[in-house]
Motif scaffolding. Structure first.
Motif, PDB file in Angstrom:
ATOM      1  N   ASP A  99     -10.929  -6.999  -5.334  1.00 19.01           N
ATOM      2  CA  ASP A  99     -10.792  -5.658  -5.903  1.00 19.01           C
ATOM      3  C   ASP A  99      -9.354  -5.382  -6.328  1.00 19.01           C
ATOM      4  O   ASP A  99      -9.100  -4.857  -7.420  1.00 19.01           O
ATOM      5  N   ASN A 100      -8.401  -5.763  -5.499  1.00 23.54           N
ATOM      6  CA  ASN A 100      -7.007  -5.457  -5.805  1.00 23.54           C
ATOM      7  C   ASN A 100      -6.408  -6.400  -6.842  1.00 23.54           C
ATOM      8  O   ASN A 100      -5.523  -5.995  -7.604  1.00 23.54           O
ATOM      9  N   TYR A 101      -6.882  -7.649  -6.906  1.00 31.41           N
ATOM     10  CA  TYR A 101      -6.452  -8.512  -8.012  1.00 31.41           C
ATOM     11  C   TYR A 101      -6.943  -7.939  -9.343  1.00 31.41           C
ATOM     12  O   TYR A 101      -6.230  -7.967 -10.350  1.00 31.41           O
ATOM     13  N   GLN A 102      -8.158  -7.432  -9.342  1.00 30.02           N
ATOM     14  CA  GLN A 102      -8.683  -6.824 -10.571  1.00 30.02           C
ATOM     15  C   GLN A 102      -7.856  -5.613 -10.974  1.00 30.02           C
ATOM     16  O   GLN A 102      -7.571  -5.387 -12.156  1.00 30.02           O
ATOM     17  N   ARG A 103      -7.450  -4.820  -9.987  1.00 27.30           N
ATOM     18  CA  ARG A 103      -6.586  -3.669 -10.267  1.00 27.30           C
ATOM     19  C   ARG A 103      -5.215  -4.125 -10.784  1.00 27.30           C
ATOM     20  O   ARG A 103      -4.632  -3.496 -11.673  1.00 27.30           O
ATOM     21  N   ALA A 104      -4.715  -5.219 -10.216  1.00 28.05           N
ATOM     22  CA  ALA A 104      -3.423  -5.747 -10.660  1.00 28.05           C
ATOM     23  C   ALA A 104      -3.483  -6.152 -12.125  1.00 28.05           C
ATOM     24  O   ALA A 104      -2.569  -5.858 -12.911  1.00 28.05           O
ATOM     25  N   ILE A 105      -4.561  -6.808 -12.512  1.00 26.94           N
ATOM     26  CA  ILE A 105      -4.715  -7.261 -13.902  1.00 26.94           C
ATOM     27  C   ILE A 105      -4.903  -6.068 -14.833  1.00 26.94           C
ATOM     28  O   ILE A 105      -4.351  -6.035 -15.936  1.00 26.94           O
ATOM     29  N   GLN A 138      -5.190 -12.903   4.588  1.00 26.42           N
ATOM     30  CA  GLN A 138      -5.883 -12.461   5.799  1.00 26.42           C
ATOM     31  C   GLN A 138      -7.385 -12.724   5.736  1.00 26.42           C
ATOM     32  O   GLN A 138      -8.129 -12.276   6.600  1.00 26.42           O
ATOM     33  N   ALA A 139      -7.822 -13.442   4.690  1.00 27.44           N
ATOM     34  CA  ALA A 139      -9.239 -13.795   4.499  1.00 27.44           C
ATOM     35  C   ALA A 139     -10.117 -12.572   4.295  1.00 27.44           C
ATOM     36  O   ALA A 139     -11.321 -12.611   4.564  1.00 27.44           O
ATOM     37  N   LYS A 140      -9.554 -11.480   3.776  1.00 26.33           N
ATOM     38  CA  LYS A 140     -10.327 -10.289   3.418  1.00 26.33           C
ATOM     39  C   LYS A 140     -10.596 -10.380   1.921  1.00 26.33           C
ATOM     40  O   LYS A 140      -9.979  -9.703   1.102  1.00 26.33           O
ATOM     41  N   LEU A 141     -11.538 -11.259   1.585  1.00 15.07           N
ATOM     42  CA  LEU A 141     -11.654 -11.713   0.206  1.00 15.07           C
ATOM     43  C   LEU A 141     -12.227 -10.664  -0.732  1.00 15.07           C
ATOM     44  O   LEU A 141     -11.792 -10.565  -1.889  1.00 15.07           O
ATOM     45  N   ASP A 142     -13.201  -9.889  -0.279  1.00 16.78           N
ATOM     46  CA  ASP A 142     -13.757  -8.860  -1.166  1.00 16.78           C
ATOM     47  C   ASP A 142     -12.693  -7.831  -1.539  1.00 16.78           C
ATOM     48  O   ASP A 142     -12.589  -7.416  -2.705  1.00 16.78           O
ATOM     49  N   ALA A 143     -11.906  -7.416  -0.550  1.00 16.65           N
ATOM     50  CA  ALA A 143     -10.829  -6.463  -0.831  1.00 16.65           C
ATOM     51  C   ALA A 143      -9.758  -7.104  -1.701  1.00 16.65           C
ATOM     52  O   ALA A 143      -9.171  -6.441  -2.576  1.00 16.65           O
ATOM     53  N   ALA A 144      -9.496  -8.386  -1.494  1.00 17.96           N
ATOM     54  CA  ALA A 144      -8.519  -9.089  -2.329  1.00 17.96           C
ATOM     55  C   ALA A 144      -8.973  -9.112  -3.784  1.00 17.96           C
ATOM     56  O   ALA A 144      -8.185  -8.860  -4.702  1.00 17.96           O
ATOM     57  N   PHE A 183      -0.859  -6.596  -6.892  1.00 18.23           N
ATOM     58  CA  PHE A 183      -0.879  -8.048  -6.690  1.00 18.23           C
ATOM     59  C   PHE A 183      -0.442  -8.401  -5.278  1.00 18.23           C
ATOM     60  O   PHE A 183      -1.072  -9.231  -4.608  1.00 18.23           O
ATOM     61  N   LEU A 184       0.654  -7.798  -4.812  1.00 15.37           N
ATOM     62  CA  LEU A 184       1.137  -8.094  -3.461  1.00 15.37           C
ATOM     63  C   LEU A 184       0.127  -7.665  -2.413  1.00 15.37           C
ATOM     64  O   LEU A 184      -0.052  -8.343  -1.393  1.00 15.37           O
ATOM     65  N   LEU A 185      -0.550  -6.550  -2.644  1.00 15.47           N
ATOM     66  CA  LEU A 185      -1.594  -6.109  -1.712  1.00 15.47           C
ATOM     67  C   LEU A 185      -2.756  -7.097  -1.709  1.00 15.47           C
ATOM     68  O   LEU A 185      -3.250  -7.495  -0.640  1.00 15.47           O
ATOM     69  N   ALA A 186      -3.178  -7.518  -2.891  1.00 18.38           N
ATOM     70  CA  ALA A 186      -4.283  -8.484  -2.985  1.00 18.38           C
ATOM     71  C   ALA A 186      -3.922  -9.810  -2.332  1.00 18.38           C
ATOM     72  O   ALA A 186      -4.723 -10.404  -1.605  1.00 18.38           O
ATOM     73  N   GLN A 234       0.828  -1.201   0.000  1.00 19.25           N
ATOM     74  CA  GLN A 234       0.000   0.000   0.000  1.00 19.25           C
ATOM     75  C   GLN A 234       0.865   1.256   0.000  1.00 19.25           C
ATOM     76  O   GLN A 234       0.567   2.232  -0.702  1.00 19.25           O
ATOM     77  N   ALA A 235       1.953   1.225   0.774  1.00 21.49           N
ATOM     78  CA  ALA A 235       2.875   2.366   0.789  1.00 21.49           C
ATOM     79  C   ALA A 235       3.524   2.559  -0.582  1.00 21.49           C
ATOM     80  O   ALA A 235       3.754   3.695  -1.021  1.00 21.49           O
TER      81      ALA A 235
END
Length: 464
Positions: free
Chosen positions: A230-236, A222-228, A213-216, A198-199
């Motif tokens: 979102d960030n995988y989609q951003r990574a792609i 951490q089992a925060k799947l909805d946020a994961a 990708f690393l954030l996702a 994130q930083a």
């Protein structure tokens, strides 16, 4: 002066933007005429280099060297030109000669360490960087190189320590945070990995897709799947060639029992990587989970064509053919899978099921026992994979180990509360054990998830 290096190391190039001048320094030649000709050739090499005509530059420097071999300047810049032509072996040879002839060592180390790094000669790369740091102990770019080398060597704690020291001096450098994030990931520190990623993004890292990708990945751990998601989609979106992002995103959807979404991600990956059989393998599994056996079989066949020596495509084909009631075809597919991966518990389960559904219970029974053994090993290696426990539960049930089947299905539900088939099967096992109350609990939990499957369970409860 241009050095073609990965984006997160590109700052090295700025340190090599040396103004090319005609003065070559002391050039030893056999005659004044030779000396003058060598100087002219070096000037021609400099001119070609400034024009980024590296091939002509190497030719001119090379001719100068033939006349005056002890010319460290010409050897050095010929090496740099070779590097820009991706002729690393030639570049290394010229740098070694330049250094032996007294060219400024730090300038040689500045480029040569990265040549060794690209060649995976990490000890040689580290040696150059450490020598450079001895000469210029405050040079951040050499310290970044050291951190990169430590990471490549698998010395993640050393890499992390190096980049953490750097970030104290460069707190707004997003690429340093990215390197901290990947070192934390390698060390299994999910929360710290996410914070650093994130930083990196907040500080304008150039590694945008990789940082998302690393954030996702951190959020998934951490089992925060909805946020994961979102960030995988951003990574792609930031880096469409990020292979692992498709894999992880699809698997997050699978773990949430959102099989249609997993299928769509895998299909997008197939469009991006059409010759990658593993995505066909994945999508065949998702189709089976989504009760589309015909499509599952089609995808599995594609997987076996692309990956004929990997077992899992045949295993998935076996499962799909069972669902299509093609038991002889299922047996053939499973046997092929077992030749490639003897002892695989999942494959033994599908093979046993094929015999069982074909009315050959005597052939099926010993195979269910083998399935249990193999799947028990599988869940030990994959303790967070809900589908493994689901298959093990099925194998236990088929092997008449109903209490263990119940515990496996409960484990599935603890990992994936929306896994409707596990709840249905658990309800059915409870019914077999005459525990109608527990079966009704599974019906109530199943109703909002999969009304049709809940209806089937309720019909069985009403008949009991």
């Amino acid at each position: 002066f241009e050095i073609m290096i990965p984006v997160h190391l590109r700052k090295i190039a700025s340190l090599l933007l040396i103004v090319l001048v005609g003065s070559v320094g002391a050039v030893l030649a056999q005659s004044k005429k030779d000396k003058k000709r060598a100087q002219e050739l070096v000037l021609a090499g400099d001119k070609a280099f400034r024009a980024r005509n590296y091939r002509d530059a190497t030719a001119s420097y090379g001719q100068a060297i033939l006349i005056v071999p002890n010319n460290s300047y010409a050897h050095y810049w010929k090496g740099v030109a070779h590097y820009n032509l991706k002729e690393n072996a030639d570049a290394l040879r010229e740098f070694d000669i330049a250094l032996s002839q007294g060219f400024k060592p730090i300038e040689v180390y500045r480029v040569r360490w990265y040549l060794h790094y690209e060649a995976k000669e990490y000890e040689a790369a580290l040696s150059d960087v450490l020598k450079a740091i001895e000469i210029d102990p405050d040079n951040i770019d050499f310290k970044k190189g050291m951190g990169e080398i430590y990471y490549a060597q698998g010395r993640y704690a050393d890499s992390l320590q190096t980049f953490q020291a750097i970030v104290l001096k460069q707190p707004k450098d997003g690429d340093v945070y990215y390197n901290i994030a990947r070192a934390q990931a390698a060390m299994g520190n999910a929360v710290e990995q996410g914070n650093a990623a994130q930083a990196a993004l907040s500080n304008n890292t150039r590694m945008i897709g990789e940082s998302y990708f690393l954030l996702a990945d951190s959020l998934q751990k951490q089992a925060k799947l909805d946020a994961a998601i979102d960030n995988y989609q951003r990574a792609i979106a930031a880096k469409p060639e990020n292979y692992q992002a498709y894999k992880n995103l699809a698997d997050v959807y699978r773990s949430m029992s959102n099989f249609k979404a997993a299928i769509e991600v895998a299909k997008k990956a197939i469009l991006k990587f059409p010759d990658d059989g593993s995505f066909y393998t994945d999508v065949s599994w998702y189709y089976s989970l989504d009760n589309e056996p015909a499509r599952a079989a089609e995808a599995a066949r594609s997987a076996t064509k692309l990956l004929p020596n990997q077992y899992l495509g045949y295993t998935n084909l076996c499962r799909a053919l069972n669902d299509l009631k093609d038991y002889s075809g299922a047996v053939a597919a499973c046997n092929t899978a077992l030749k490639l991966n003897p002892g695989d518990g999942e494959t033994y389960f599908y093979l046993a099921r094929a015999y069982d559904l074909a009315g050959r219970r005597a052939d099926a029974t010993p195979l269910y026992t083998k399935a249990v053994v193999g799947l028990e090993e599988f869940v030990k290696r994959n303790p967070d994979y809900s589908d493994g426990y689901y298959l093990l539960g099925n194998a236990y049930y088929a092997d008449n180990q109903t209490d263990k089947a119940i515990e496996s299905y409960k484990k599935v539900i603890s990992l994936n509360p929306g896994f409707s088939r596990a709840r249905f099967n658990l309800g059915m096992v409870y019914l077999q054990k005459k525990d109608k109350t527990s079966a009704m609990e599974q019906y109530s939990a199943l109703l909002p998830i999969d009304p049709a499957l809940a209806g089937r369970l309720k019909a069985e409860i009403d008949k009991s």
